[in-house]
Enzyme design. Structure first.
Site, short mmCIF file in Angstrom:
data_model
loop_
_atom_site.label_atom_id
_atom_site.label_comp_id
_atom_site.label_asym_id
_atom_site.label_seq_id
_atom_site.Cartn_x
_atom_site.Cartn_y
_atom_site.Cartn_z
N HIS A 198 0.85 -1.20 0.00
CA HIS A 198 0.00 0.00 0.00
C HIS A 198 0.88 1.24 0.00
O HIS A 198 2.09 1.15 0.14
CB HIS A 198 -1.01 -0.01 1.15
CG HIS A 198 -0.41 0.12 2.52
ND1 HIS A 198 0.40 -0.84 3.09
CD2 HIS A 198 -0.51 1.11 3.46
CE1 HIS A 198 0.76 -0.46 4.31
NE2 HIS A 198 0.22 0.73 4.55
N HIS A 208 6.13 2.36 3.90
CA HIS A 208 6.18 1.14 3.09
C HIS A 208 6.81 1.39 1.71
O HIS A 208 7.25 0.44 1.07
CB HIS A 208 4.77 0.55 2.92
CG HIS A 208 4.18 0.16 4.26
ND1 HIS A 208 4.00 -1.15 4.63
CD2 HIS A 208 3.77 0.92 5.31
CE1 HIS A 208 3.49 -1.18 5.87
NE2 HIS A 208 3.36 0.06 6.29
N HIS A 251 -7.42 -0.78 5.55
CA HIS A 251 -6.42 0.16 6.08
C HIS A 251 -6.25 1.31 5.09
O HIS A 251 -6.31 2.49 5.46
CB HIS A 251 -5.12 -0.61 6.28
CG HIS A 251 -3.95 0.21 6.74
ND1 HIS A 251 -3.90 0.79 7.99
CD2 HIS A 251 -2.79 0.55 6.12
CE1 HIS A 251 -2.75 1.45 8.11
NE2 HIS A 251 -2.06 1.32 6.99
FE FE Z 1 2.74 0.83 8.18
ZN ZN Z 2 0.14 1.72 6.55
#
Ligand code: FE
Ligand code: ZN
Length: 259
Positions: free
Chosen positions: A55, A60, A112
């Protein structure tokens, strides 16, 4: 990559970057920071073939640009919905992607974030799930973009994987998740045992990840929304309208956010 190894690279305060490699080629999952990744690749003499992106959050994807400078042929693989601009190969649910000689299948897991996907690596011996910030040990990701229904559906998909699936999530949140889990399931013996094991591991500076799906099914409140002990405790906390699994899931997520 007949015998692949999955190595943990720690980043920031509590992120895990996963590196799937043999003795020459590596695939990296969610490289939020390039520095520890470059150090690991150099120490182990590895060429980086691909980055898998679950994501768009900076913790990330933050290292991808620098990794691309060091490895100009780097394949950056992620969702077509990604708000991160650097995706070069788009994958969606049902696709499988071959990287580093391994085949990863893709599952859409919105909740999320809306672009969230998970990667599943299966070989003869086992199944490995790279799920970013969707499922954590004893917890699940916060709902930043998606609805409780979306996250609940996403977790249902993950629950259908083989029970022995190894779960590689992106954060070491286990102990704080366990405190909340214990508040909803104080009499769950598996949870008490797991809490003791994880406390010991963290005291010794060991990771609690990967966990397994079979373990999570016993102790993770977000996979146990039909557990009578949880429902009782939600009622005590004054949550009402708990007849649907999805509403109970939403109540558990709300209780955790306000714990
Ligand atoms: Fe994270
Ligand atoms: Zn995240």
């Amino acid at each position: 990559m007949a015998h692949c190894t999955i190595s943990t690279i720690s980043a920031f305060r509590d992120n895990y970057i996963w590196c799937i490699h043999d003795d020459s080629t590596a695939v990296i999952v969610d490289p939020g920071d390039a520095t520890p990744v470059l150090r690991f690749l150099e120490d182990n003499n590895l060429d980086l073939e691909a980055a898998l992106v679950t994501h768009h959050h900076p913790d990330h994807v933050g290292g991808i640009q620098t990794l691309g400078t060091n490895f100009p042929n780097l394949r950056v693989i992620g969702s077509p919905e990604s708000r991160f601009g650097g995706i070069k190969e788009q994958v969606r649910e049902g696709d499988s992607v071959i990287a580093g000689g391994n085949s990863f299948s893709v599952i859409d897991v919105p909740g999320h974030t809306l672009d969230h996907i998970a990667f599943v690596l299966s070989n003869e011996e086992s199944t490995h799930l790279f799920c970013g910030d969707t499922l954590f040990s004893a917890g699940c990701g916060r709902l930043f973009e998606g609805t409780a229904k979306q996250m609940h559906d996403s977790l249902r998909k993950l629950q259908n994987l083989p029970a022995e699936t190894q779960i590689y999530c992106a954060h070491e949140y286990t102990l704080s998740n366990l405190d909340f889990a214990l508040s909803l399931m104080p009499n769950n013996k598996d949870l008490q045992d797991y809490h003791n094991q994880c406390t010991l591991k963290r005291e010794n500076n060991e990771s609690t990840i990967p966990t397994t799906l079979s373990q999570e099914l016993k102790i993770n409140p977000f996979l146990r929304e039909s557990d009578p002990e949880i429902i009782d405790n939600l009622q005590t906390l004054n949550y009402k309208a708990l007849s649907e699994a999805e509403d109970r899931f939403a109540a558990i997520r709300h209780a955790k956010d306000n714990a």
